[in-house]
Enzyme design. Structure first.
Site, short mmCIF file in Angstrom:
data_model
loop_
_atom_site.label_atom_id
_atom_site.label_comp_id
_atom_site.label_asym_id
_atom_site.label_seq_id
_atom_site.Cartn_x
_atom_site.Cartn_y
_atom_site.Cartn_z
N ASP A 1 -7.86 -5.45 0.32
CA ASP A 1 -8.45 -6.32 -0.69
C ASP A 1 -7.98 -7.76 -0.64
O ASP A 1 -8.46 -8.60 -1.40
CB ASP A 1 -8.17 -5.75 -2.08
N HIS B 1 0.85 -1.19 0.00
CA HIS B 1 0.00 0.00 0.00
C HIS B 1 0.88 1.23 0.00
O HIS B 1 1.93 1.23 0.65
CB HIS B 1 -0.92 0.01 1.23
N1 ACO Z 1 4.19 -7.73 -4.84
C1 ACO Z 1 5.55 -7.70 -5.03
N2 ACO Z 1 6.31 -6.60 -4.89
C2 ACO Z 1 5.70 -5.47 -4.56
C3 ACO Z 1 4.30 -5.40 -4.36
C4 ACO Z 1 3.54 -6.58 -4.50
N3 ACO Z 1 2.22 -6.57 -4.32
N4 ACO Z 1 3.95 -4.13 -4.03
C5 ACO Z 1 5.08 -3.43 -4.04
N5 ACO Z 1 6.15 -4.22 -4.35
C6 ACO Z 1 7.56 -3.83 -4.39
C7 ACO Z 1 7.88 -3.03 -5.64
O1 ACO Z 1 8.30 -3.85 -6.70
C8 ACO Z 1 8.97 -2.11 -5.14
O2 ACO Z 1 10.17 -2.87 -5.06
P1 ACO Z 1 11.60 -2.15 -5.33
O3 ACO Z 1 11.75 -1.13 -4.24
O4 ACO Z 1 12.60 -3.25 -5.26
O5 ACO Z 1 11.51 -1.53 -6.70
C9 ACO Z 1 8.56 -1.80 -3.71
O6 ACO Z 1 7.78 -2.94 -3.30
C10 ACO Z 1 7.72 -0.53 -3.56
O7 ACO Z 1 6.58 -0.66 -4.41
P2 ACO Z 1 5.95 0.53 -5.24
O8 ACO Z 1 5.23 -0.02 -6.42
O9 ACO Z 1 6.97 1.59 -5.48
O10 ACO Z 1 4.91 1.08 -4.18
P3 ACO Z 1 3.69 2.03 -4.50
O11 ACO Z 1 3.40 2.75 -3.24
O12 ACO Z 1 3.94 2.85 -5.70
O13 ACO Z 1 2.50 1.03 -4.87
C11 ACO Z 1 0.69 -0.47 -4.70
C12 ACO Z 1 1.52 0.60 -3.99
C13 ACO Z 1 0.20 0.03 -6.06
C14 ACO Z 1 -0.55 -0.78 -3.85
C15 ACO Z 1 1.56 -1.76 -4.85
O14 ACO Z 1 1.96 -2.22 -3.60
C16 ACO Z 1 0.84 -2.86 -5.63
O15 ACO Z 1 0.85 -2.86 -6.87
N6 ACO Z 1 0.15 -3.80 -4.90
C17 ACO Z 1 -0.61 -4.83 -5.55
C18 ACO Z 1 -1.96 -4.27 -6.03
C19 ACO Z 1 -2.91 -4.00 -4.87
O16 ACO Z 1 -3.09 -4.85 -4.01
N7 ACO Z 1 -3.57 -2.83 -4.93
C20 ACO Z 1 -4.57 -2.46 -3.94
C21 ACO Z 1 -4.11 -1.33 -3.08
S1 ACO Z 1 -5.32 -0.98 -1.86
C22 ACO Z 1 -6.51 -0.16 -2.66
O17 ACO Z 1 -6.36 0.54 -3.60
C23 ACO Z 1 -7.84 -0.37 -2.21
#
Ligand code: ACO
Length: 452
Positions: free
Chosen positions: A387, A330
């Site tokens: 979720d 998140h």
């Molecule tokens: N699985 C694996 N790796 C992940 C995940 C994941 N679900 N989420 C983040 N990471 C990793 C990224 O690859 C990144 O790694 P790095 O630092 O080595 O490059 C690091 O964690 C940071 O991730 P970001 O994408 O920069 O974080 P951001 O804050 O931009 O994204 C998000 C947050 C979009 C929720 C992301 O965690 C994600 O895509 N999660 C899966 C989708 C999801 O569950 N969305 C629902 C969110 S809640 C809502 O909207 C109701």
């Protein structure tokens, strides 16, 4: 329908609490090392949370913009609706902790709270529920609109279109500057969203639309419209209605998330509230946002069995593989998502009460266990979000996977409309217009077609 609202006292009072004032505590000096010019920028803070630098005069004084893709360090507005402390795992609606609301409140009471700023008294609660109940029907003309969709259209595709079309059917109360128009449309949207959602589902399975029943509460009415058929009576399971109500509370608002920010950005242009909410639905659809609940269930199905969990976690860690653990991570929560904690418990309870054993829950628990012990997830502070478990509950309630994000949209309508009301009630709406850093070609001359 609007007249009933216009005559009531509850809606002539202010629709949301005043914004709290921003406090200026200090200034921060930004010195441009290229020329030694300095700007002293105010540091502002609200009631809770980290302070912010007010950069409004930065460009005027130093000729500089700020660059922050994804708004990682940027507050787009002030708001008195929802507070999140991502490090502590705190979520407050109008100051009330989410776990207390989940335990004691109802979705409609929470909707009132978000909109008006305070919990309703008994008379206000009854009146609000009465108004919502009496605005649940949709214009019969909308059926023709619905029938134009192909039977296998995704329900979110239908929702974006059909919700936006409400502006064409209810154009009597769309003036963002009129407080009564604002409140009537707020009630209409909260009331009609479940009717539209159920109609989308009925269309996809080729069954007749079920009209909303006034003798049922908000969630029971929705389940009746989803699963009732004219051929036989349908008994709503109170456990299912209660579970749905709780999910709606947890999804009702989440401060300046992508869809709410979209609603505010569209709202800043003076667009009517229905157009703003339709844009919120579109933004919610993406798998990085509300679409995640659907994506989680698909992922769990693909993993299929606990024995495949380790492989899924390895794939999620592999930077050459674009597979992510859906329902994990998140932008704001870096400790745990307090909603996920409540939903996890609830998931076990609902499945128990409904006598369902879903192997997907075993897969989800195994996945959570492995991921939470894995350095990759620990270092990046990636925890299950709201979720991760909600889809399993929706599945237990027999809600089809394609409808999951629609369910989210029903609940989030309360938050979207509260933010839109807050923005418009303040009377100082400034059009949202971010800037960019241009990285395209420098000025060049047009080349006639024959010379290219
Ligand atoms: N699985 C694996 N790796 C992940 C995940 C994941 N679900 N989420 C983040 N990471 C990793 C990224 O690859 C990144 O790694 P790095 O630092 O080595 O490059 C690091 O964690 C940071 O991730 P970001 O994408 O920069 O974080 P951001 O804050 O931009 O994204 C998000 C947050 C979009 C929720 C992301 O965690 C994600 O895509 N999660 C899966 C989708 C999801 O569950 N969305 C629902 C969110 S809640 C809502 O909207 C109701």
């Amino acid at each position: 329908m609007g007249d009933a609202l216009l005559s009531t006292h509850a809606y002539s009072k202010s629709e949301s609490l005043e914004y709290g004032e921003l406090k200026m505590s200090n200034t921060i000096a930004i010195v441009d090392s290229r020329n030694g010019k300095q700007a002293d920028l105010p540091i502002v803070s609200g009631a809770l949370g980290d302070p912010a630098i007010d950069i409004a005069k930065l460009n005027k004084e130093l000729g500089l913009f700020t660059y922050d893709p994804g708004f990682v360090s940027t507050c787009s507005t002030k708001s008195a609706i929802t507070f999140i402390d991502g490090d502590q795992g705190v979520l407050l609606y109008r100051g009330y902790p989410i776990d207390q609301l989940a335990q004691h409140s109802s979705f409609l009471e929470v909707a009132y709270l978000l909109i008006h700023g305070d919990l309703p008294g008994p008379a206000q609660k009854t009146e609000f529920e009465h108004h919502v109940t009496h605005h649940t029907m949709i214009h019969e003309g909308l059926k023709l609109f619905m029938n134009g969709f192909h039977y296998n259209a995704h329900p979110m595709a239908m929702m974006v279109g059909i919700a936006g079309s409400l502006a064409a059917f209810y154009h009597d109360s769309l003036d963002p500057e009129d407080p009564q128009h604002r409140m009537i449309t707020a009630i209409r949207l909260i009331a009609k969203m479940p009717t539209l959602a159920a109609a989308c589902y009925k269309h996809s399975v080729g069954q007749p639309y079920v009209y909303p029943k006034n003798n049922l509460d908000y969630c029971s009415r929705f389940l009746d419209m989803m699963f009732g058929v004219p051929a036989e009576p349908y008994e709503v399971n109170p456990i299912a209605a209660k579970a749905l109500d709780l999910l709606f509370i947890l999804h009702a608002d989440h401060e300046q998330n992508a869809s709410t920010s979209t609603v505010r950005l569209v709202g800043s242009t003076g667009a009517n509230p229905i157009a703003c909410i339709a844009s919120g639905i579109a933004a919610l659809w993406g798998p990085a946002h509300g679409g995640a609940n659907e994506a989680v269930l698909k992922m769990l199905n693909e993993i299929g069995d606990k024995s495949n969990v380790a492989r899924a976690v390895e794939r999620a860690k592999d930077k050459n593989d674009n597979f992510r653990l859906m329902g994990f991570g998140h932008r704001v929560y870096k400790n745990f998502d307090p909603r996920a904690k409540i939903i996890r418990e609830m998931c076990h309870k609902v499945l128990n009460e409904l006598g369902i054993h879903d192997p997907l829950l075993d897969v989800a628990m195994a996945l959570e266990e492995v991921a939470l012990k894995d350095d990759y997830f620990v270092e990046r502070k990636l925890y299950p979000n709201v979720d991760f478990y909600s889809g399993i509950i929706y599945k237990a309630l027999k809600i089809p996977v394609e409808m999951f994000t629609v369910m989210f949209a029903i609940a989030r309508t309360a938050g979207w409309i509260a933010h839109w009301l807050e923005q418009n009630a303040a009377g100082d709406v400034k059009i949202g217009r971010p800037r960019q850093i241009y990285v395209g070609p420098k000025s060049r001359d047009y080349v006639p077609l024959g010379q290219r």
